[in-house]
Design a protein around this motif. Structure first.
Motif, mmCIF file in Angstrom:
data_model
loop_
_atom_site.group_PDB
_atom_site.id
_atom_site.type_symbol
_atom_site.label_atom_id
_atom_site.label_comp_id
_atom_site.label_asym_id
_atom_site.label_seq_id
_atom_site.Cartn_x
_atom_site.Cartn_y
_atom_site.Cartn_z
ATOM 1 N N PHE A 1 41.027 38.336 44.486
ATOM 2 C CA PHE A 1 40.045 37.507 43.778
ATOM 3 C C PHE A 1 39.446 38.300 42.611
ATOM 4 N N VAL A 2 39.073 39.557 42.899
ATOM 5 C CA VAL A 2 38.506 40.408 41.845
ATOM 6 C C VAL A 2 39.532 40.603 40.723
ATOM 7 N N ALA A 3 40.798 40.797 41.126
ATOM 8 C CA ALA A 3 41.849 41.020 40.112
ATOM 9 C C ALA A 3 42.012 39.798 39.207
ATOM 10 N N THR A 4 41.968 38.591 39.808
ATOM 11 C CA THR A 4 42.110 37.390 38.963
ATOM 12 C C THR A 4 40.911 37.260 38.038
ATOM 13 N N LYS A 5 39.713 37.531 38.570
ATOM 14 C CA LYS A 5 38.511 37.482 37.731
ATOM 15 C C LYS A 5 38.642 38.485 36.584
#
Length: 1616
Positions: free
Chosen positions: A513-517
């Motif tokens: 999730f952090v990577a997509t953000k």
């Protein structure tokens, strides 16, 4: 016991001893005599030794058989050593090829692999001999000495083989044949004897001997195979072999595909390259050419075959993403499979680390104090494999080998993946380029596909695909790694391991999730930074206008506003980056914490020994890596999918001439289609016409060519449009252009003249009608060679047009030298070149360029004036030997003299007298009398065509209109009155200054480290010294920009974090050691009533430390990113402020690209890359330091071994950093020409296609792609070179740490917990060493950005302050517009000559002044002096009683108006372009547009005043842009108005209207006109004639015209 029934005869000689011992110390047996009596003997020296017993035959004596086994090895060593020394002595016999890398004996790789396995088995045999000998009473050398000799012999054999192969003496291989035969026989005897004596599989030595028999047998068969294939012995005729083409070419320096396996695995061949890099900088020459298999053309052919295969399978539209993926896999799948296999192997080997640690710590902890009874046969002890592996030293050596192998295979996997990615990128770029060559022009001009999008496709999307292929192996390897890791943890810890694994796996989606953000934040940052760059670019391109209009603050605030938005998304980017960094550091801590606490408390009598704890710790470290990579792999996959989607859209976009294509007969053998450019084109010296021969227009057939052989082009009933859906731009076109004559096309601005040329060239979409080219032009004249086999009878008939020399309206220049731009790939002909230069009056311009005609022209001709660009573009058309020449408004940016000269010398003399067909679009009606044929256009249709006489008869009104415009009597003046021109024109000094040397320095070469071309050795050595040094000053500047608070926080948090990390592991060691000692106490006392070990105190401290560690991880990651943000904000703000206030001179001497690069690439580096690199660097460095500290604390002995390793490490990083930086710069600098070539091609597509030069440009592309790819490949190889070496050093650290700690703990000085701690950290060193060096190298390159920006921050600003305060300046100054110029002298810079000398003049309020003079006479400098844009070093200008030198610059410039020669429009609305300060009402704007003759144009646009203007005003014609600039000046309603050659690109009719309007609308204002065409200032009140910076004549025009010898009169005469 023996594996099967023992032979009784053998057993009689064997006695069985039982001996108890605590491994891994050498066994201390009961029967062993004291060490003083122990001595070495080959067969041992026990008194009753069975070793000397030969009763049962000599071969049944084990010692004799071992002695026999030594014979072959001694034989080989004796035979080969002399040959090797002699061979090495006479290296001169080698031929001139890369002989040392030519591997041509069959079974080459198999031999290397077998030799490596052989060496490993021999090491095991030596170890087994030593361990089993440890239990006997005397030393039996025969157990391990033969194996040692075999080890030496095996190494010698492979060295010997390598030398023979590279020097090509196959006959000498006969020695190896004998050796393998003997070794095989002796080993077989030993094996047979073991079988006879009942030794079986349960004994390790039996298995090893069996393996050796097989290996020697296989090596023997490899040797026999070489004889069979090469026939060098036992055959009459040996087989001749030739080295491959690549190796015959000394230019190929990339040897990875050609070297032997050892060199491939360790990148040994790079050594010499990296050493030379330290001596002299690496350039393109040093890295040579690509091997054929890696060249873009080879890979493009491979990719194209894959596309073809896909196309044959599928529907008629084969370019969907799915088929692209299939084609990519088909073309590049195999190496990926290899890379993935390597990767999985390496990952599995990686688990050897934790397992060996577990074993070593377990044995050191004396967990098992017994060895089972050993079997003694043939007078010596045999041990089983379990007993062998129960020795900690053995495990340490095995761990060392496992690490070496694992790292080598891992690097090989990386290398193969990256090489495949690079090859794929080259192929796709070539594919895209070939598509660009066929794109229809409408796609480009109507904005469906901008040059920017295409460049993005090349720069970004191909790289995304390359990265995807690089990360691809992770997709299959990661699941394997995770599953095996979890299984091993479960085996060690039971159920609690799963809890830890669950923690990691649950947090993985959060990470994703952090990577997509993160990627979203990056995308929005990219959008804002693109917008900011666009604004900055416009601001810099129009900087002169901004300064003259005092609009700097408007654009400054506009850029700052975008930067603020960018900073907001950068903040998000920084936040997510820090979360990502935090999670990668915190997840393993959290997992370890939960696992161990659960394990200690929940599982009652759990095994919580150091061996379990530290093995689990290592496993957690291993498990985190794939989960950390997961997010980037998924992200990369998503990006790759998007890129392929874009690629498929691009590849299926409209092509030019598709309507012909459908009925074309593909003639090429390999069935090329429209999606594939014939590959032959690329290889031919000249551009071929193949693809055009493909387009056989069926409409041509009925036409009988003989009927009108006098025409060159004929269009009948033509309707042309730019977009297929749009209305026709040109309608009802019926024209013929006569052969060998001069045709002129005239008409008002925007009536479709340029479109007509493009339609003729086939660039527009034809809705109906026909275009016929007369193909009876002899081919030899067009300068083309068409080979007879290509030119069949059908082809001749079908053939479309030949090459047309075309000069477009907007000059298109290459990023090359002036000479290359004019010659444009044609053969050089000195005479012709001279004539062309003269015709275009380029000599004076060339003279003032710093390197004459060898001066590099910047991108889009940025360092030339409009006129110079135009003339070079025309010169190119004149130089070509083509039969047809199209010139689109070549006079627009030229003054009257240059135009006349070009017309006379160039067009009439060079072209018309040569009987070439010329089509000339022009606004200069005075040249109409020269035309053989005239085409008049109006609103996209043909108004009239014919000769001037025809038009005079039939369209007398039009003719009269022309006559008045031409300002001449009704006679056709044949220009006898051309005044003699001075042989040398002194050009504007401005131009001279534009080319200061700095402008020629390529962008990144500003670093003072770059080599200056001097033969001075001192200089060179000092520069080399510079290259080896880290840019500490830039680093200091970067960190000091962070401010006084952040810096200590940054340093302290990092140090604290790592201290806590070490404390956590140290506490774990204490805890587990205490558990063990408590257990052994319980066992000794043997009391069941003893209380359970209390874990709670330990687990509490452990939990507190872990939580503290997690908090510190968060603090450090935020501190780093925060520092980065602060620095980025500060540096950009300072840079923008400095640049916008810099004097004009700065922009004339610094290439625009260089300034823009500071704002784009360098700011991007500082914004996004430096913080991450800084974090990585500090983390890896501190990890290594803390690891070495821990190992040294555990075993101080380690420090002695550390010293040589540290020295080696230092030298490796020193050499690597220099090479890496050079290669990185090469990689970047070779990418620039490639991208430039793409954007140049897109911009000049019409010109390239008109010239028929597609083939030559393709060839160029292949060269650029290859040079970029070879730089990338060398960079990859250099990185692998470093990593392999660092990993080997890491493996040595592990080995030394293991051996020292085992030895120390054996003397009971060390708890097993600390042994585990030391080994776990040693494994970490090998992981982080290369990261440290890589990040150091990256940091060094990235700090270059800080250094360059720092350089610009030292620029002096203009003096904006005035001596007068705002209150002292009247509100409406200058109200009257009276100008007094007193003894004015002006120069561009204090070290340059004056451009105006002692000029004095007085202009009364409201007067209209005309200034004229030759180019370079100082007219423009005169106008700039009013604005203090130039250095006034003498005299003054007084306007309405105030000396302008005393005014603040902002006030002065905002109260005057000027229109410049080059029309500059900014992207935005029309309203913004006219009035960015938002001071005027709509009615005022409409009034200004009406004055400028634009009201009807703007009214027709959607949105009126709010209609959009694209970048640079590209959606308006040149003339309209000039009119907008006039309107902009009218809006300002200042009392002084200056026009600098402002009507150069406007047709005469519009210009006449304008002149009248200016006279009436500005009746009360002072107007200074700098004139191009003298007739425009005939109505002026006063005329000033200038020459070389001095006023020559100064009077009313009528007075001057009456004077016979006046210069003004001669000008007017010439202008007729």
């Amino acid at each position: 016991m023996p594996g099967r029934e023992a032979n009784p005869a053998a057993f009689s000689a064997a006695t069985v001893y039982v001996c108890v011992d605590a491994p891994p110390s050498p066994a201390r047996c009961a029967q062993r005599p004291s060490s003083s009596t122990m001595s070495l003997a080959f067969c041992g020296n026990e008194n009753n030794s069975a070793a000397y017993n030969v009763e049962k035959g000599v071969l049944n004596n084990g010692c004799f058989v071992d002695a026999l086994n030594v014979v072959p090895h001694v034989f080989l060593l004796f035979i080969t050593f002399p040959i090797l020394f002699i061979g090495w002595g006479s290296q001169s016999s080698k031929v001139h090829i890369h002989h040392s890398t030519w591997l041509h004996f069959p079974g080459h790789n198999l031999r290397w692999i077998l030799t490596f396995i052989l060496l490993f088995v021999l090491v095991c045999e030596i170890a087994e001999g030593i361990v089993s000998d440890g239990v006997s009473e005397s030393r039996h050398l025969h157990l391990y000495m033969p194996a040692g000799m075999a080890f030496l012999a095996a190494i010698t054999s492979v060295v010997y083989y390598h030398n023979i192969e590279t020097s090509n003496f196959p006959k000498l291989l006969i020695a190896l044949l004998f050796y393998w035969t003997l070794a095989f026989i002796t080993k077989t005897i030993k094996f047979v004897k073991f079988c006879d004596n009942g030794v079986g599989f349960s004994q390790l030595r039996f298995c090893l001997t069996g393996l050796l028999v097989i290996l020697y047998g296989m090596l023997l068969s490899v040797e026999i195979n070489v004889i069979r294939v090469r026939r060098y012995v036992f055959f009459k005729t040996p087989k001749e072999v030739k080295p491959p083409e690549d190796l015959q070419d000394l230019g190929v320096r990339f040897l990875q595909p050609f070297v032997n396996l050892l060199s491939k695995g360790t990148y040994w061949w790079m050594n010499t390259f990296i050493k030379t890099a330290h001596k002299k900088p690496i350039d393109l020459k040093a890295i040579g050419k690509l091997p054929i298999a890696m060249r873009a053309l080879t890979n493009y052919i491979r990719l194209n075959e894959a596309f073809e295969a896909q196309k044959n399978k599928r529907s008629p539209y084969p370019q969907g993403s799915k088929s692209i993926w299939c084609a990519l896999c088909w073309a590049f799948g195999r190496p990926l499979v290899l890379s993935s296999t390597f990767r999985i192997l390496a990952d599995l080997l990686g688990f050897a680390g934790p397992l060996c640690i577990s074993g070593i710590v377990h044995h050191v902890g004396k967990g098992n104090n017994t060895i089972r009874p050993q079997i003694k046969i043939l007078g010596v002890f045999f041990i089983s494999s379990q007993e062998f592996l129960a020795n900690a030293y053995v495990l340490a050596v095995l761990l060392f080998f496992a690490l070496l192998l694992q790292r080598t295979i891992l690097q090989a996997s990386y290398y193969v993946a990256i090489e495949t990615g690079i090859n794929l990128r080259g192929a796709i770029q070539t594919k895209i380029y070939n598509k660009i060559m066929q794109l229809s022009t409408s796609n480009m001009s109507m904005g469906e596909m901008t040059a920017g999008q295409i460049c993005n496709l090349v720069a970004i999307d191909t790289n995304q695909l390359m990265w995807f292929f690089f990360l691809c192996p992770n997709l299959w390897a990661m699941p394997v790694q995770i599953i095996v890791g979890v299984l091993l943890l479960y085996y060690l810890l039971g159920i609690s391991a799963l809890i830890g694994a669950v923690v990691i796996i649950v947090l993985a989606p959060v990470q994703y999730f952090v990577a997509t953000k993160l990627s979203q934040a990056q995308r929005s940052t990219l959008e804002y930074s693109n917008e900011r760059l666009k604004k900055t670019n416009e601001m810099l391109r129009g900087i002169k206008l901004l300064k003259l209009y005092a609009w700097e603050h408007i654009f400054h605030s506009s850029v700052e506003e975008t930067r603020q938005k960018e900073m907001t998304s950068l903040k998000a980017f920084a936040l997510y980056t820090s979360i990502s960094i935090f999670m990668n550091a915190a997840i393993p801590i959290a997992a370890v914490l939960t696992t161990f606490v659960v394990h200690a408390h929940l599982t009652g009598n759990a095994d919580f020994s150091p061996s379990v704890a530290f093995a689990s710790l290592s496993l957690f470290h291993i498990l985190v890596t794939p989960l950390f990579l997961l997010s980037s792999v998924v992200r990369s996959t998503v990006k790759a999918l998007v890129s392929v989607q874009k690629l498929s859209e691009f590849l299926s976009s409209e092509e030019i001439g598709e309507e012909h294509d459908k009925c074309s007969e593909p003639r090429c053998a390999d069935n090329h289609s429209k999606y594939q450019v014939p590959l032959k084109v690329v290889n031919r010296k000249r551009p071929a016409r193949e693809d055009w021969n493909n387009y056989s227009s069926h409409m041509r057939r009925p036409v009988n060519i003989t009927e009108g052989d006098d025409f060159c082009v004929k269009i009948t009933n033509g309707f042309f449009t730019w977009t297929p859906e749009g209305s026709a731009t040109l309608s009802n076109i019926d024209i013929r252009i006569p052969q060998g004559q001069l045709t002129m096309i005239v008409g008002q601005v925007g009536c479709g003249k340029s479109s007509l040329l493009l339609a003729t060239l086939g660039e527009m979409q034809k809705t109906s009608g026909n275009v016929f080219w007369n193909s009876s032009i002899p081919d030899s004249e067009t300068g083309e060679d068409v080979s007879p086999e290509k030119e069949t009878a059908v082809d001749t008939e079908v053939r479309k047009r030949g090459s047309v020399a075309y000069a477009s309206q907007k000059p298109w220049l290459l990023n090359a030298t002036v000479e290359e731009n004019i010659i444009f790939e044609s053969p050089f002909n000195k005479q012709r070149y001279k004539a062309v230069i003269d015709a275009c009056s380029l000599q004076p311009d060339i003279d003032i360029l710093p390197h004459g005609d060898q001066t590099q022209i910047g991108e889009r001709g940025i360092n030339l004036s409009g006129g110079q660009r135009q003339r070079i573009s025309v010169a190119r058309a004149l130089y070509q030997q083509t039969n047809v020449v199209f010139l689109d408004d070549p006079f627009s940016a030229l003054d009257i003299h240059l135009s006349d000269h070009l017309m006379q010398e160039g067009i009439l003399k060079m072209l018309r007298e040569d009987k070439r067909t010329i089509v000339l679009v022009t606004h200069k009606l005075q040249y109409l009398p020269h035309a053989d044929w005239i085409i008049t256009m109006k609103d996209g249709t043909i108004q009239r065509e014919g000769t001037l006489k025809d038009i005079q008869k039939s369209e007398s009104e039009l003719f009269e209109h022309w006559k008045t415009l031409m300002n001449r009597q009704d006679q056709e003046l044949e220009k006898e009155t051309i005044i003699e021109r001075k042989p040398v024109l002194e050009r504007k000094n401005l131009r001279r200054t534009r080319y200061s040397r700095e402008a020629l320095l390529k962008d990144d070469e500003e670093d003072e480290e770059e080599i200056t071309e001097s033969d001075d050795d001192d200089n060179l050595s000092s520069v080399l010294h510079q290259r080896a040094k880290m840019p500490w000053r830039a680093c200091g500047k970067y960190l000091s920009s962070a401010g006084i608070l952040l810096l200590p926080l940054l340093v302290l948090s990092q140090l604290l974090k790592h201290t806590v990390m070490v404390a956590i592991d140290y506490w774990l060691a204490q805890w587990t050691s205490d558990v063990i000692s408590a257990k052994s106490d319980v066992e000794q006392k043997n009391c069941s009533a003893c209380q359970e070990f209390n874990h709670s105190r330990y687990s509490r401290v452990f939990s507190i430390l872990c939580c503290l560690g997690i908090i510190l991880c968060l603090v450090t990651s935020i501190a780093v990113e925060w520092t980065g943000l602060k620095v980025a904000k500060k540096l950009h703000y300072c840079l923008l402020n400095k640049i916008i206030l810099a004097p004009m001179r700065f922009f004339e001497t610094t290439p625009l690209g260089s300034i823009l690069n500071r704002f784009s690439a360098d700011c991007n580096t500082i914004d996004q890359h430096i913080p991450a690199t800084l974090e990585c660097l500090s983390r890896s460095t501190l990890l290594c330091v803390s690891a070495l500290a821990v190992i040294s604390f555990v075993t101080p002995m380690f420090l002695i071994a550390l010293l040589p390793l540290a020295i080696i490490c230092y030298f490796i990083q020193k050499y690597f950093r220099v090479a890496s930086r050079d290669l990185q710069q090469l990689d970047d600098s070779t990418q620039l020409p490639l991208l430039c070539h793409f954007s140049e091609t897109v911009e000049g597509l019409t010109t390239i296609r008109a010239f028929r030069y597609e083939g030559r440009f393709r060839q160029k592309l292949l060269e650029y792609t290859d040079s970029n790819n070879i730089a990338s490949l060398f960079l990859t190889a250099a990185n692998r070179w470093l990593e392999v070496r660092m990993e080997y050093i890491g493996a040595c650290v592990v080995l030394i740490a293991a051996v020292t700690s085992i030895t120390k703990s054996l003397y009971n000085q060390l708890s097993s917990g600390l042994v585990g701690l030391g080994l776990t950290y040693a494994l970490m060193v090998s992981n982080y060493l290369n990261w440290m060096v890589r990040n150091l190298a990256d940091m060094e390159i990235q700090l270059g950005a800080v250094k360059r920006i720092n350089g610009l921050l030292k620029t002096e600003a203009e003096n904006y302050e005035g001596l007068l305060s705002p209150s002292q300046i009247p509100q409406n100054w200058p109200a009257r517009g009276e100008i007094q110029i007193q003894n004015l002298s002006v120069r561009y810079d204090s070290n340059l000559k004056p451009v105006l000398k002692h000029v004095s003049a007085h202009i009364s309020p409201g007067q209209k002044i005309g200034i004229c003079g030759r180019t370079g006479s100082g007219k423009s400098s005169f106008s700039l002096a009013f604005f203090r844009m130039v250095d006034t070093f003498e005299g003054r200008i007084i306007i309405d009683g105030i000396d302008i030198a005393k005014l603040p610059l902002q006030t002065l410039r905002s109260r005057l108006s000027i229109i410049l020669q080059d029309p500059i429009l900014f992207s935005g609305t029309i309203r913004f372009n006219l009035d960015p300060e938002k001071k005027c009402t709509d009615s005022m704007l409409w009034e200004a547009l009406e004055i400028a003759q634009l009201k009807h144009v703007v009214k027709a646009l959607p949105g009126g005043l709010d209609a959009i203007v694209t970048e640079g005003g590209e959606n308006f014609s040149q003339g309209q842009r000039q009119l907008f600039c006039l309107a902009r000046a009218f809006v300002r309603k200042t009392s002084i108005f200056i026009m600098d050659e402002a009507t150069a690109s406007i047709d005469m009719a519009t210009e006449n209207i304008l002149q009248k309007v200016v006279m009436t609308a500005f009746a009360d204002r002072t107007v200074v006109t700098i004139a191009h065409r003298v007739h425009t200032i005939l109505n002026a009140d006063l005329v000033i004639v200038m020459k070389r910076g001095v006023i020559l004549e100064y009077d009313k025009p009528e007075v001057l015209l009456e004077q016979e010898d006046s210069v003004f009169a001669s000008f007017v005469q010439a202008d007729k």
